[in-house]
Motif scaffolding. Structure first.
Motif, mmCIF file in Angstrom:
data_model
loop_
_atom_site.group_PDB
_atom_site.id
_atom_site.type_symbol
_atom_site.label_atom_id
_atom_site.label_comp_id
_atom_site.label_asym_id
_atom_site.label_seq_id
_atom_site.Cartn_x
_atom_site.Cartn_y
_atom_site.Cartn_z
ATOM 1 N N ASN A 181 0.821 -1.209 0.000
ATOM 2 C CA ASN A 181 0.000 0.000 0.000
ATOM 3 C C ASN A 181 0.858 1.263 0.000
ATOM 4 O O ASN A 181 0.473 2.291 -0.575
ATOM 5 C CB ASN A 181 -0.947 -0.012 1.199
ATOM 6 C CG ASN A 181 -2.127 -0.938 0.983
ATOM 7 O OD1 ASN A 181 -2.465 -1.275 -0.156
ATOM 8 N ND2 ASN A 181 -2.766 -1.365 2.061
ATOM 9 N N THR A 182 2.007 1.204 0.651
ATOM 10 C CA THR A 182 2.926 2.348 0.608
ATOM 11 C C THR A 182 3.424 2.574 -0.819
ATOM 12 O O THR A 182 3.466 3.710 -1.306
ATOM 13 C CB THR A 182 4.121 2.099 1.552
ATOM 14 O OG1 THR A 182 3.648 1.936 2.886
ATOM 15 C CG2 THR A 182 5.100 3.267 1.501
ATOM 16 N N ILE A 183 3.807 1.499 -1.476
ATOM 17 C CA ILE A 183 4.269 1.607 -2.866
ATOM 18 C C ILE A 183 3.131 2.089 -3.765
ATOM 19 O O ILE A 183 3.322 2.919 -4.663
ATOM 20 C CB ILE A 183 4.815 0.250 -3.343
ATOM 21 C CG1 ILE A 183 6.096 -0.087 -2.562
ATOM 22 C CG2 ILE A 183 5.081 0.255 -4.840
ATOM 23 C CD1 ILE A 183 6.600 -1.488 -2.780
ATOM 24 N N ARG A 184 1.939 1.565 -3.495
ATOM 25 C CA ARG A 184 0.775 1.964 -4.294
ATOM 26 C C ARG A 184 0.491 3.461 -4.145
ATOM 27 O O ARG A 184 0.180 4.156 -5.120
ATOM 28 C CB ARG A 184 -0.445 1.153 -3.859
ATOM 29 C CG ARG A 184 -1.703 1.423 -4.657
ATOM 30 C CD ARG A 184 -2.811 0.447 -4.263
ATOM 31 N NE ARG A 184 -3.983 0.655 -5.076
ATOM 32 C CZ ARG A 184 -4.982 1.480 -4.783
ATOM 33 N NH1 ARG A 184 -4.937 2.193 -3.657
ATOM 34 N NH2 ARG A 184 -6.023 1.612 -5.596
ATOM 35 N N TRP A 185 0.604 3.972 -2.918
ATOM 36 C CA TRP A 185 0.372 5.401 -2.718
ATOM 37 C C TRP A 185 1.405 6.233 -3.472
ATOM 38 O O TRP A 185 1.065 7.248 -4.090
ATOM 39 C CB TRP A 185 0.433 5.729 -1.212
ATOM 40 C CG TRP A 185 0.072 7.151 -0.940
ATOM 41 C CD1 TRP A 185 -1.174 7.663 -0.715
ATOM 42 C CD2 TRP A 185 0.982 8.265 -0.896
ATOM 43 N NE1 TRP A 185 -1.104 9.032 -0.528
ATOM 44 C CE2 TRP A 185 0.203 9.428 -0.641
ATOM 45 C CE3 TRP A 185 2.362 8.394 -1.045
ATOM 46 C CZ2 TRP A 185 0.771 10.689 -0.519
ATOM 47 C CZ3 TRP A 185 2.919 9.657 -0.933
ATOM 48 C CH2 TRP A 185 2.132 10.793 -0.664
ATOM 49 N N MET A 186 2.665 5.775 -3.438
ATOM 50 C CA MET A 186 3.692 6.511 -4.186
ATOM 51 C C MET A 186 3.374 6.508 -5.673
ATOM 52 O O MET A 186 3.504 7.526 -6.359
ATOM 53 C CB MET A 186 5.080 5.906 -3.923
ATOM 54 C CG MET A 186 5.651 6.264 -2.567
ATOM 55 S SD MET A 186 7.427 5.882 -2.418
ATOM 56 C CE MET A 186 7.385 4.108 -2.216
ATOM 57 N N LEU A 187 2.962 5.358 -6.206
ATOM 58 C CA LEU A 187 2.628 5.286 -7.623
ATOM 59 C C LEU A 187 1.467 6.219 -7.954
ATOM 60 O O LEU A 187 1.495 6.935 -8.975
ATOM 61 C CB LEU A 187 2.264 3.839 -7.997
ATOM 62 C CG LEU A 187 3.432 2.876 -8.160
ATOM 63 C CD1 LEU A 187 2.942 1.436 -8.219
ATOM 64 C CD2 LEU A 187 4.233 3.219 -9.421
ATOM 65 N N GLY A 188 0.444 6.217 -7.093
ATOM 66 C CA GLY A 188 -0.700 7.085 -7.344
ATOM 67 C C GLY A 188 -0.327 8.546 -7.288
ATOM 68 O O GLY A 188 -0.808 9.372 -8.106
ATOM 69 N N THR A 189 0.519 8.905 -6.344
ATOM 70 C CA THR A 189 0.951 10.294 -6.211
ATOM 71 C C THR A 189 1.835 10.717 -7.370
ATOM 72 O O THR A 189 1.737 11.828 -7.901
ATOM 73 C CB THR A 189 1.681 10.471 -4.868
ATOM 74 O OG1 THR A 189 0.760 10.174 -3.814
ATOM 75 C CG2 THR A 189 2.185 11.892 -4.706
ATOM 76 N N LEU A 190 2.732 9.799 -7.773
ATOM 77 C CA LEU A 190 3.661 10.114 -8.863
ATOM 78 C C LEU A 190 2.978 10.132 -10.229
ATOM 79 O O LEU A 190 3.594 10.507 -11.231
ATOM 80 C CB LEU A 190 4.819 9.126 -8.872
ATOM 81 C CG LEU A 190 5.786 9.249 -7.685
ATOM 82 C CD1 LEU A 190 6.792 8.106 -7.684
ATOM 83 C CD2 LEU A 190 6.515 10.593 -7.725
#
Length: 1015
Positions: free
Chosen positions: A742-751
């Motif tokens: 979920n941390t990686i997913r949030w970074m992907l969504g933000t980026l």
């Protein structure tokens, strides 16, 4: 309110995370797709091409055995290897992984016999016939090929990337030729010899076994205490008539009418003889008592061992309550520490007469307790000093049968010169044959059997015990449950028996002042061990090991391809050797067993009487030679290997045999580093067993949760120790993985909103500089830990970084700026730039550990990329390190923890719904803390709509944390109106008439978005 504001859905004006990277991983479905993608694109070849010209890093694969589906131990082992090779590849090396398989040996042969013959009621073919041998070996080869394909698929499903199209196999023709060539090198150097020693022998499998092929299981043994009558003390012996004393060396005398008969004595000898005749030792007619758990070895007894360090005594039986055994008046010699227990076992009462010194024991000779049976055993049984004797159990005396035990053999050989000087026959007998039957070297017992073809006890023990009782030589008997060696293949008990075999000398001088043992010990000193304790373990094994027995009496393997004469001397003829090796290269080792092979290889020497040896090489010699036909012969590898990695049992297995083979032929180890892992137990710490129903199969874990979950478990264990695995532990790793994902997913969504703008480090806000400082710290940790093979350290650090420092702090603090700030906001742009670096670092750092998830994440961010596994770890500038800044922010976060603690109580008591409804007052007495907070946007750091920092103690009812003294928080409510876009409570909502329900900051952002056409 404007028309625009009336119609606008503010949620659509926010830079909320947008990504196709799913929250639910679906690893069991996604991972096979990625495996197929890697195979289709030939990721392995792309890795080799990208690494061309780099320094090589080689982990040499210890070969698994090709005879079944992989188990959790295989998974643990291969995952560790894959992480190592990937991590070095991504740090600038050409890290080529070549998988291999051990294909020869008894396990496969045993399976072929079971499946193709025993289960069908068919007799095993006569393998002395060349055609039958060739067909049998063909069946074995086909069986190995089948399981290699199965295991290769299972390993790749785990995410392992390597040269599965061109692995090394010990049964490849070139491999067999090289294995044979290594044997011939050892023979040429004079290290190979045919000898006779007691070895571990499987009656069930009809072959010699190495220590690495044995496991210890509970076993119930017959135990006996046996009396050996003392017949000679200090060279004065008592005859059968108990009336004539004999001086056996250097002269013989008979006592007749009280006088010596026909010999001439010098004065000293005559005086000693007279004294002995007139005052014979009270040890004559006594018995030395031994204890053994192998009654069947008594016919092989040739000596009794004692220890000069143990206290012994002469005891006399005073009363007996037993049905057999000693009677009152009998004298017996025992270790004092064990006398009471032994007499109690025999139901005897006793008294101690005196001490018996080590010198007296050295002077004693006994008769064999079976003397006269079958016309045999009419030989002296000397007492020999031995370091292996203890008084922990038994009697303090060790029954010594050099045909049936290593220590017995070594004790006998240690005293052999002394025994020969005393005129004692030193030839070691062969009392038991390969089928477990007594031979003529066990007179009176021919035809009795120690063990049958099913591993069950034969009648040998009962026959021996009965004979001892009949001769009044049994002191006592019993039964003992203890750990006893079993073949790890048949799971049946083994025996120790003297048999001719082929050995490699451990202590023969090799012409350069070294021996194989000294070379191996020096190589151990030059090797790095992870963990370090492995060095001492392997050293102890090498220091203590006997000569290396190479021969096996089987069919499937590389033969000991030498010719010998009647004296056992090996033919040294380079032309013959060349013909052998050329044939093996072209036809494989089958050539040795083909019709006419002897004449073919000997050529013009075929009429000279040379005998072709038909024994098979120990498979540990095969695997110990893999470094030659992989590391040396493949141009994409190098010798020696940087790393060998296997389970800790391989100190006596592959590490051991590879070391000996390489030291014998090359003078050093074939590796620079040895890494060991422990074994996997269930959640309760019990050994996994099908009968207990606690086996965790990697196939099941991958089917239910995914290979990356299994890999995460490996990465978060102390792998060098025994680990635990079960349903609860798997679920714990699933939960940890979900948070990380979920941390990686949030970074992907933000980026998804990142415009890839670089910002100079000096222009970044302090919080972003702090995150880059943490990346710089982690970069050092990650690289050093990968070098040290401390994967748990990396996994723990990165998981904590993601959960604690990113999700629970940095991302939480910056969400408002990232979601709500205007496109041109320096704060937002700085955060995106730093998150971009955080993503690149964490995903590549984790790629060796979680290759499926990180590949999915990388391709989600960069759809046109080939693979994350072709990337290198990002370069992290050292100037990002800022310890002063880190210390400052440690203090800031300590104050923040008091604020969040106070607001949590407000939320729990429903006085606020979220922290944005608060505007607390923070009281600080510490001057340094106040200074650290100066200039900080502390309300954003605490995710509140307002905050006031005041010097002072604060009210008595303010919230405090004991671990943060000098800080108090009064959690006041924020004043103003809630912004419809950012949900902050501010006094400037409506300050922009065009956007009457949002704050000034949000109104400015909306204007900028409108100007860019993004509304």
């Amino acid at each position: 309110m404007t028309d625009t504001a009336e119609k606008l859905d503010y949620s659509k004006t926010l830079y909320l995370p947008e990504t196709d990277f799913p929250m639910r991983a679906g690893l069991p479905q996604k991972e096979p797709e990625l495996v197929a993608r890697w195979q289709q694109m030939d990721l392995y070849k792309k890795l080799r091409a990208s690494a061309a010209g780099r320094e090589k890093f080689v982990l040499h694969d210890g070969p698994p055995y090709a005879n079944g589906n992989i188990h959790i131990g295989h998974a643990l082992n291969k995952i560790l290897k894959d992480v190592i090779t990937r991590s070095f590849q991504m740090r600038g090396y050409d890290s080529n992984y070549v998988p291999g398989w051990d294909c020869h040996g008894l396990p496969i042969e045993w399976k072929i016999e079971e499946e193709n013959y025993r289960s069908k009621g068919k007799a095993k073919p006569d393998l002395s016939e060349p055609a039958a041998m060739t067909e049998f070996r063909r069946e074995c080869r086909a069986y190995a090929e089948k399981w290699i394909k199965v295991q290769a698929g299972e390993f790749q499903r785990l995410g392992i990337v390597g040269d599965f199209e061109n692995p090394y196999l010990t049964m490849n023709f070139h491999s067999e030729a090289r294995i044979a060539g290594e044997l011939l090198k050892i023979a040429r150097s004079g290290q190979l010899y045919r000898g006779s020693k007691p070895i571990m022998w499987s009656v069930v499998e009809r072959t010699a076994l190495a220590e690495a092929e044995v496991e210890y299981q509970d076993y119930e043994s017959d135990t006996i205490w046996v009396k050996f009558p003392v017949v000679e003390v200090d060279n004065v012996a008592i005859t059968e008539k108990n009336a004539t004393y004999v001086r056996s060396a250097p002269i013989v005398v008979n006592r007749a009418d009280g006088q010596p008969s026909h010999v001439e004595l010098n004065t000293t000898a005559a005086e000693r003889l007279r004294e002995a005749i007139e005052t014979p030792s009270d040890l004559l007619l006594a018995h030395v008592v031994i204890w053994t758990t192998t009654p069947w070895t008594i016919p092989g007894n040739r000596a009794i061992s004692y220890s000069p360090k143990i206290a012994y005594g002469l005891y006399e039986v005073t009363a007996a309550e037993n049905d057999f055994g000693p009677r009152p008046g009998e004298k017996l010699i025992f270790a004092d520490k064990l006398a009471e227990e032994s007499f109690a076992k025999a139901k005897l009462q006793y008294k101690r007469l005196r001490d018996v010194s080590a010198d007296e024991l050295a002077a004693i000779t006994c008769a064999h307790p079976l003397k006269g049976l079958g016309g045999g055993y009419d030989f002296p049984v000397p007492l020999l000093a031995g370091d292996h004797v203890t008084d922990d159990a038994g009697t303090g005396f060790v029954h010594t049968a050099p045909s049936h035990g290593r220590e017995d053999f070594e004790a006998w050989m240690h005293h052999i010169r002394e025994l020969e000087a005393r005129g004692i026959e030193t030839k070691i007998p062969f009392p038991v044959d390969d089928a477990g039957f007594y031979t003529a070297d066990a007179p009176g017992f021919e035809g009795a059997r120690v063990m049958d073809d099913n591993g069950k006890k034969g009648d040998a023990n009962d026959r021996v015990i009965k004979a001892l009782i009949e001769r009044n030589m049994l002191f006592a008997r019993g039964r003992l449950k203890h750990q006893y060696p079993h073949s790890w293949r048949s799971k049946k008990p083994i025996i120790f028996r003297n048999t001719p075999q082929w050995f490699v000398y451990m202590d023969k001088e090799l012409g350069d002042g070294t021996t194989l043992r000294s070379r191996a010990l020096n190589a151990i000193d030059d090797t790095r061990f992870v963990p370090a304790a492995g060095q001492n373990r392997l050293r102890a094994m090498i220091e203590q090991r006997p000569d290396w027995v190479l021969s096996r009496q089987r069919a499937w393997g590389v033969p000991i391809c030498v010719f010998v004469d009647e004296q056992g001397e090996i033919l040294q003829d380079e032309a013959v050797n060349r013909r052998i090796l050329d044939a093996f290269e072209e036809e494989g080792a089958d050539a040795w067993f083909a019709d006419g092979a002897r004449a073919r290889f000997l050529g013009s020497r075929a009429n000279e009487g040379w005998t072709q040896v038909m024994d098979i090489l120990d498979v540990w010699f095969d695997s110990g030679s893999t470094h030659t036909f992989t590391l040396e012969d493949r141009p994409d590898l190098k010798w020696p290997a940087d790393v060998y990695l296997e389970g800790s049992d391989q100190h006596r297995g592959w590490f051991h045999s590879s070391l000996l083979e390489s030291a014998a032929t090359r003078g050093r180890a074939p590796y620079d580093t040895v890494i060991t892992h422990g074994f996997t137990m269930d959640e309760k710490g019990q050994k996994m067993s099908k009968s207990l129903g606690n086996v965790v199969a990697p196939q099941d874990v991958m089917k239910d949760a995914g290979a990356d979950i299994l890999r995460l478990w490996v990465m978060t264990t102390d792998y060098w120790e025994d680990q635990r695995l079960g349903r609860t532990i798997i679920q714990t790793n699933v939960d940890a993985y979900r948070k990380l994902r979920n941390t990686i997913r949030w970074m992907l969504g933000t980026l998804a909103h990142d415009e890839s703008e670089e910002i100079a480090h000096g222009d970044l806000p302090e919080l972003e500089k702090l995150m880059l400082h943490r990346l710089a710290e982690l970069d050092v940790l990650v690289r050093e830990a990968y070098d040290a093979f401390e994967f748990k350290k990396i996994a723990r650090a990165l998981i904590d970084f993601a959960n604690v420092e990113l999700s629970a702090f940095y991302f939480d603090v910056r969400k408002d700026a990232l979601y709500c700030d205007a496109p041109s906001s320096p704060r937002r742009r700085a955060a995106l730039a730093v998150i971009r670096k955080i993503f690149d670092c964490t995903v590549t750092w984790l790629a060796p550990m979680l290759p499926f998830t990180m590949e999915e994440a990388w391709l989600s961010r960069r759809p046109d990329a080939v693979s994350v596994h072709l990337e290198q770890f990002p370069t992290v500038p050292s100037e990002w390190r800022n310890e002063v800044l880190a210390e400052k922010w440690t203090e800031i976060r300590r104050v923040r923890s008091v604020v969040t603690g106070a607001l949590e109580i407000e939320r729990k008591d429903k006085r606020i719904g979220s922290s944005l409804e608060a505007a607390p007052v923070v009281y600080v007495t510490d001057v340094d803390l106040l200074k650290a907070l100066e200039g900080q946007d502390f309300e954003e750091i605490c995710i509140t709509s307002g905050i006031a920092v005041v010097a002072g103690e604060g009210p008595g009812n303010a919230f405090r944390l004991p671990e943060v003294p000098g800080v108090a928080v009064d959690p006041k409510l924020a004043e103003g109106v809630k912004c419809a876009r950012s949900w902050r409570v501010t006094r400037d909502v409506g300050s922009d008439p065009a956007w009457p329900d949002v704050s000034a900051r949000d109104a400015a952002a909306l204007r900028e978005l409108a100007a860019l056409g993004r509304l």
